[in-house]
Design an enzyme around this catalytic site. Structure first.
Site, short mmCIF file in Angstrom:
data_model
loop_
_atom_site.label_atom_id
_atom_site.label_comp_id
_atom_site.label_asym_id
_atom_site.label_seq_id
_atom_site.Cartn_x
_atom_site.Cartn_y
_atom_site.Cartn_z
N GLU A 90 0.82 -1.20 0.00
CA GLU A 90 0.00 0.00 0.00
C GLU A 90 0.85 1.24 0.00
O GLU A 90 1.95 1.24 0.52
CB GLU A 90 -0.79 0.07 1.30
CG GLU A 90 -1.95 -0.82 1.35
CD GLU A 90 -2.54 -0.74 2.73
OE1 GLU A 90 -2.83 0.38 3.19
OE2 GLU A 90 -2.68 -1.79 3.34
N CYS A 103 3.41 8.20 2.04
CA CYS A 103 3.88 7.14 2.93
C CYS A 103 4.18 5.91 2.08
O CYS A 103 3.29 5.35 1.45
CB CYS A 103 2.78 6.84 3.95
SG CYS A 103 3.20 5.50 5.07
N CYS A 110 6.20 -8.11 7.07
CA CYS A 110 7.24 -7.64 7.98
C CYS A 110 7.55 -8.75 8.97
O CYS A 110 6.65 -9.42 9.48
CB CYS A 110 6.78 -6.40 8.73
SG CYS A 110 8.04 -5.74 9.85
N CYS A 114 5.10 -7.15 15.35
CA CYS A 114 4.51 -6.34 16.43
C CYS A 114 3.04 -6.74 16.58
O CYS A 114 2.32 -6.90 15.60
CB CYS A 114 4.62 -4.86 16.11
SG CYS A 114 6.32 -4.32 15.88
N CYS A 117 0.15 -4.64 14.98
CA CYS A 117 0.30 -4.19 13.58
C CYS A 117 -0.21 -5.25 12.62
O CYS A 117 0.19 -6.42 12.70
CB CYS A 117 1.76 -3.90 13.30
SG CYS A 117 2.09 -3.50 11.57
N CYS A 342 -2.63 1.42 7.85
CA CYS A 342 -2.02 0.21 8.36
C CYS A 342 -2.57 -1.11 7.85
O CYS A 342 -3.21 -1.89 8.56
CB CYS A 342 -2.09 0.19 9.89
SG CYS A 342 -1.46 1.70 10.57
N1 SAH Z 1 8.36 -0.77 10.64
C1 SAH Z 1 8.51 0.61 10.92
C2 SAH Z 1 7.77 1.51 9.94
C3 SAH Z 1 6.43 1.04 9.49
S1 SAH Z 1 5.18 0.95 10.75
C4 SAH Z 1 8.08 0.91 12.34
O1 SAH Z 1 7.51 0.05 12.98
O2 SAH Z 1 8.36 2.02 12.79
C5 SAH Z 1 4.78 2.67 10.90
C6 SAH Z 1 4.01 3.03 12.15
O3 SAH Z 1 2.68 2.52 12.10
C7 SAH Z 1 4.66 2.50 13.40
O4 SAH Z 1 4.88 3.51 14.34
C8 SAH Z 1 3.61 1.52 13.86
O5 SAH Z 1 3.67 1.36 15.21
C9 SAH Z 1 2.32 2.13 13.40
N2 SAH Z 1 1.21 1.18 13.44
C10 SAH Z 1 1.26 -0.15 13.23
N3 SAH Z 1 0.03 -0.71 13.43
C11 SAH Z 1 -0.80 0.27 13.77
C12 SAH Z 1 -2.20 0.33 14.09
N4 SAH Z 1 -2.96 -0.76 14.07
N5 SAH Z 1 -2.73 1.53 14.41
C13 SAH Z 1 -1.98 2.65 14.39
N6 SAH Z 1 -0.65 2.66 14.09
C14 SAH Z 1 -0.06 1.49 13.78
FE1 SF4 Z 2 6.79 -4.27 11.13
FE2 SF4 Z 2 4.42 -3.33 11.74
FE3 SF4 Z 2 6.23 -3.65 13.66
FE4 SF4 Z 2 6.57 -1.68 11.83
S1 SF4 Z 2 4.92 -1.85 13.34
S2 SF4 Z 2 8.09 -3.17 12.58
S3 SF4 Z 2 5.66 -2.69 10.01
S4 SF4 Z 2 5.29 -5.31 12.44
#
Ligand code: SAH
Ligand code: SF4
Length: 352
Positions: A90, A103, A110, A114, A117, A342
């Site tokens: 995306e 973005c 990934c 997390c 995410c 996201c």
């Molecule tokens: N992997 C990198 C960059 C991509 S994620 C990182 O983790 O920083 C970019 C941002 O989106 C991160 O700060 C992440 O915590 C946030 N993010 C992930 N899932 C989310 C969700 N469900 N709601 C809001 N923000 C989210």
């Molecule tokens: Fe990967 Fe999502 Fe964690 Fe960013 S927030 S490092 S995209 S799993």
């Protein structure tokens, strides 16, 4: 056929030399690709017909295919892009009054996993190539007619955030090469100060990444202590908070202009208590970091165990940080009517 988008300037020069052409031809081709944004060699009208044919025989100019596209009421624009092998990512454009950030993604899926995410729940499929990272932004420019590269004052697509799908520091070589192309002054020419790269905290890569790219740093912190952070971000077991913040401190050493944005996702009852906010402040003080926060309301997705924090908790959390002297804006959710955050477009499509 060689994909020409994503070759570094040096690689392009070498290719042109290999074809027996003078080196200024490489510069012309570069400008057609990245300053004018042409999609075929035929359009490169200051090259001889013969050379254009030779180029077309050897190279291709590829954009990812737009599989789906939506524009929200607030003008947030989202694309689902597909690469040659069928993999999809995306991209989102988030407009402000007279500028805006695109973005972009760096991986399909990934590996960091997390818990909050959606991308993290999809596992890593593969890294994107430098060309695939650059060409995402080129699709956005196509859409807004920002070719040739406008001046900084007049461009809508003024900023880039490397905050889409994937962990950029796990694909560092390609990300660096892409950023070098995106910032090149004879081409797309986005200033390094207008690019922010977000990482989940691959500590040993932070300093090399920033030295190689000169872009701004955002760190996804999301918790003020290791116990909590490891629960929601498994990568913290490998690179605990101390290592991440040491790397941040090393990045700031000797350069007062280097602010770090700490992203902090607020999860109801998990990391949003006043005590968490106070622990965060102590952490910043301990490492003497020049920091601001970006408080992110959690965007729920089907199957995720977390809930968004209550507005009162978010406000209290922000106030505690602000009273300690840290900027702590709460990110305004954008494009909610098109599920612009996201991994949601991709997941809806793939589930359908
Ligand atoms: N992997 C990198 C960059 C991509 S994620 C990182 O983790 O920083 C970019 C941002 O989106 C991160 O700060 C992440 O915590 C946030 N993010 C992930 N899932 C989310 C969700 N469900 N709601 C809001 N923000 C989210
Ligand atoms: Fe990967 Fe999502 Fe964690 Fe960013 S927030 S490092 S995209 S799993």
């Amino acid at each position: 056929m060689i994909e020409i988008i994503g070759l570094s300037k040096k690689e392009l020069e070498a290719e042109i030399a290999l074809m027996g052409e003078k080196s200024f031809r490489a510069k012309q081709v570069w400008q057609w690709l990245y300053f004018r944004g042409v999609k075929s060699f035929d359009e490169m009208t200051n090259l001889s017909k013969e050379l254009r044919q030779k180029l077309a025989n050897r190279f291709q100019i590829t954009r990812p295919q737009i599989v789906a596209e939506q524009i929200s009421r607030d003008k947030t624009h989202k694309w689902l892009l597909e690469f040659a092998d069928g993999e999809r990512v995306e991209m989102v454009y988030i407009p402000e009054d007279d500028r805006g950030a695109v973005c972009i993604s760096t991986q399909v899926g990934c590996a960091m996993g997390c818990r909050f995410c959606h991308t993290g729940s999809q596992k890593l499929t593969r890294n994107l190539t430098a060309g695939e990272i650059v060409s995402q932004f080129m699709v956005a420019r196509d859409a807004y007619g920002e070719w040739p590269s406008p001046t900084h004052e007049t461009r809508y697509l003024s900023n880039i955030v490397v905050m889409g799908m994937g962990e950029p520091l796990q694909n560092l070589e390609n990300v660096c090469q892409a950023l070098n192309i995106l910032t090149d002054n004879e081409g797309i020419a986005i200033s390094r100060r207008r690019i922010t790269m977000s990482t989940s905290g691959i500590a040993p890569q932070i300093l090399p990444a920033l030295q190689a790219t000169g872009v701004r740093l955002a760190v996804s912190l999301h918790a003020p202590n290791n116990e909590l952070r490891s629960q929601i971000m498994p990568i913290n077991k490998r690179y605990p908070i101390e290592q991440v913040l040491e790397a941040c401190k090393a990045y700031q050493a000797g350069d007062g202009s280097r602010y770090i944005t700490f992203e902090y996702l607020l999860l109801d009852g998990v990391n949003d208590t006043p005590d968490c906010a106070r622990q965060l402040i102590l952490l910043m003080k301990k490492y003497a970091l020049r920091a601001s926060f970006n408080l992110i309301p959690f965007n729920p997705w089907p199957g995720c165990a977390f809930k968004p924090s209550k507005p009162e908790s978010i406000a209290t959390f922000a106030r505690i940080l602000e009273n300690a002297g840290y900027a702590a804006p709460v990110r305004v959710p954008r494009g909610q009517d098109i599920l612009a955050a996201c991994g949601q477009l991709k997941s809806l499509k793939t589930n359908a």
